[in-house]
Design a protein around this motif. Structure first.
Motif, short mmCIF file in Angstrom:
data_model
loop_
_atom_site.label_atom_id
_atom_site.label_comp_id
_atom_site.label_asym_id
_atom_site.label_seq_id
_atom_site.Cartn_x
_atom_site.Cartn_y
_atom_site.Cartn_z
N THR A 175 -2.55 0.73 -4.36
CA THR A 175 -1.91 -0.57 -4.41
C THR A 175 -1.65 -0.93 -5.86
O THR A 175 -2.06 -0.21 -6.78
N THR A 178 -11.50 4.00 3.38
CA THR A 178 -10.14 4.36 2.96
C THR A 178 -10.14 5.46 1.91
O THR A 178 -9.07 5.94 1.54
N THR A 209 -6.50 2.73 -6.81
CA THR A 209 -6.86 3.35 -5.55
C THR A 209 -7.59 2.33 -4.68
O THR A 209 -8.52 1.66 -5.14
N LEU A 210 -7.15 2.20 -3.45
CA LEU A 210 -7.74 1.23 -2.53
C LEU A 210 -9.08 1.73 -2.03
O LEU A 210 -9.18 2.84 -1.51
N LYS A 214 0.84 5.63 0.01
CA LYS A 214 0.02 6.81 0.26
C LYS A 214 0.43 7.91 -0.71
O LYS A 214 1.60 8.31 -0.75
N ILE A 263 -1.56 -5.01 2.61
CA ILE A 263 -2.85 -5.71 2.63
C ILE A 263 -2.56 -7.20 2.64
O ILE A 263 -1.75 -7.69 1.83
N ARG A 283 5.58 2.21 2.89
CA ARG A 283 4.44 1.47 2.33
C ARG A 283 3.80 0.61 3.39
O ARG A 283 4.45 0.02 4.25
N ILE A 302 -5.99 -4.93 6.49
CA ILE A 302 -5.33 -3.76 5.92
C ILE A 302 -4.52 -3.07 7.00
O ILE A 302 -4.90 -3.07 8.17
N LEU A 342 -2.56 0.60 6.90
CA LEU A 342 -2.22 1.77 6.09
C LEU A 342 -1.03 2.51 6.68
O LEU A 342 -0.98 2.79 7.87
N GLU A 354 -4.44 4.83 9.96
CA GLU A 354 -3.01 4.67 9.73
C GLU A 354 -2.31 4.06 10.95
O GLU A 354 -2.59 4.42 12.09
N TYR A 360 -4.93 6.01 -0.81
CA TYR A 360 -4.06 4.86 -0.58
C TYR A 360 -4.11 3.99 -1.83
O TYR A 360 -5.19 3.63 -2.30
N VAL A 401 0.86 -1.18 0.00
CA VAL A 401 0.00 0.00 0.00
C VAL A 401 0.89 1.24 0.00
O VAL A 401 1.87 1.31 0.76
#
Length: 429
Positions: free
Chosen positions: A45, A285, A59-60, A36, A216, A213, A204, A206, A391, A43, A34
């Protein structure tokens, strides 16, 4: 209900198992990185999809229906297959409408005749494609033993929806779709667990910094984090996932909110989901910060300001309503030394504690703000727990038992979400 659930899983396994993963052994879990994005605060991936395989940045979307990818631009794959109308795949995906494509370029990915259609949505901007082709293609992902990434495995017939170029508006630069992890028959966790017959769980974690990073996990623990090789799956608190019939998102039942141990007076009727799917507390998210209905927001901000009265309050910085000088706020293991916020769950002794690292947002060198945003008088959900609050917390979603496991701040365990050992893994993002 249990028999229907078992029938659904058996049907899904039959659809996916004829061409199960290409691997020397069946993995017990899978792992994705993941990232940011510092501009959009989304977030992201990355998976590998198609033949030949290419990296696909996504985008997650924790509550998203399924994987969708823009098929209108640069989608080239010899293994792409559209969903044939009235097929079992279409029934599984709840894609009940059939469509023909009149484009002069047909047939191409996203534009074929006699196909079933879905309605993928960009949950960042709320834009929806009313007619989008159900499809399948190869998806590759790394397996894991919970300690490090391992061999790459593939699902040759992974179901997803094509999207349109206009749906990329508002997504981070370089992204070509969204990774939906929600409560849907073809969400990514459901398809991976069916393909590899591991537990219907995913987690998950974050990351808080754009240069690091997060991770997941698809499947059960262990979830091992450096530097002390702590297994976070052993440090989880559990609460039921609340079913909202009008949404694929994940909700929990917050009973009350405490600040510094003191209960905040709230209209508690807003904490429950009504028959139309309004109210309650969801986890997201795609929302960067916690959002609250106006009366709840005002009560929480007032209570927080009262508890932090010894710290100088400064002018608010949009989108926040309560900001403070950080010059005299001490730093602790769990962030700035500010009043804790407890989301009280099924009993007074079960709560999600939010420390300074997750409650406060640094907006300038000497100014921090309470990371809660006014959601208006009649929001769809009364509380949204946003990305900043998630986070460096690990959240495990058990789809079979409808249970959420949460760690609270990993800083208490002297680790962070960026401390999963990705060293054997090289990302191209």
């Amino acid at each position: 209900m249990a028999s229907l659930s078992h029938f659904f899983l058996f049907s899904l396994l039959l659809l996916l198992s004829p061409s199960i993963a290409i691997a020397s052994c069946r993995p017990k879990a899978l792992v994705l990185p993941v990232f940011k994005d510092p501009s959009s605060l989304q977030y992201l991936t990355q998976i590998r999809q198609r033949t030949p395989p290419v990296p696909v940045n996504l985008t997650l979307d924790l509550g998203g229906q399924f994987l969708w990818v823009n098929c209108e631009e640069d989608y080239v794959s010899s293994s792409y297959r559209p969903g044939t109308c009235r097929s079992d795949h279409c029934s599984l995906a709840r894609a009940l409408l059939c469509s023909n494509c009149s484009s002069s370029t047909a047939p191409v990915p996203g534009c074929n005749n006699n196909t079933c259609t879905l309605s993928p949505d960009n949950t960042v901007t709320s834009r929806v494609a009313t007619i989008a082709e159900l499809a399948q293609d190869v998806v590759s992902i790394q397996s894991t033993d919970g300690t490090t990434p391992d061999s790459v495995v593939s699902v040759p017939n992974f179901l997803f929806s094509c999207g349109n170029t206009f749906m990329l508006d508002g997504l981070a630069n370089g992204v070509t779709g969204m990774a939906g992890l929600g409560r849907h028959p073809i969400s990514m966790p459901t398809l991976f667990s069916a393909a590899f017959t591991f537990d219907r769980k995913f987690a998950i974690c974050l990351n808080s910094q754009s240069k690091s990073r997060g991770v997941i996990f698809f499947g059960d623990g262990p979830y091992i984090f450096l530097p002390n090789h702590v297994d976070i799956s052993k440090h989880l608190i559990y609460t039921p996932i609340v079913h909202n019939p009008e949404s694929t998102e994940y909700f929990i039942q917050v009973k009350s909110i405490r600040i510094n141990g003191n209960t905040v007076p709230l209209n508690t009727s807003l904490l429950s989901i009504d028959h139309e799917g309004n109210g309650g507390t969801k986890i997201s998210t795609v929302k960067p910060y916690m959002i609250m209905e106006t009366s709840m927001y005002n009560a929480v901000v007032k209570a927080f300001v009262n508890e932090i009265a010894n710290i100088s309050q400064v002018a608010a910085v949009d989108p926040f309503g309560a900001c403070f000088s950080s010059e005299n706020i001490e730093k602790t293991q769990t962030g700035l030394a500010v009043p804790t916020i407890d989301l009280v769950l099924q009993s007074d002794v079960v709560y999600w504690r939010i420390f300074g690292a997750n409650s406060m947002v640094q907006v300038s060198e000497n100014v921090v703000c309470l990371g809660v945003v006014d959601g208006g008088l009649n929001p769809r959900s009364s509380i949204v727990i946003g990305g900043h609050q998630l986070e460096d917390n690990l959240l495990q979603f058990d789809l079979a038992t409808s249970r959420l496991g949460f760690s609270s701040s990993l800083l208490l365990c002297q680790t962070t979400c960026s401390n999963f050992n990705f060293s054997p893994f090289i990302s191209t993002y």
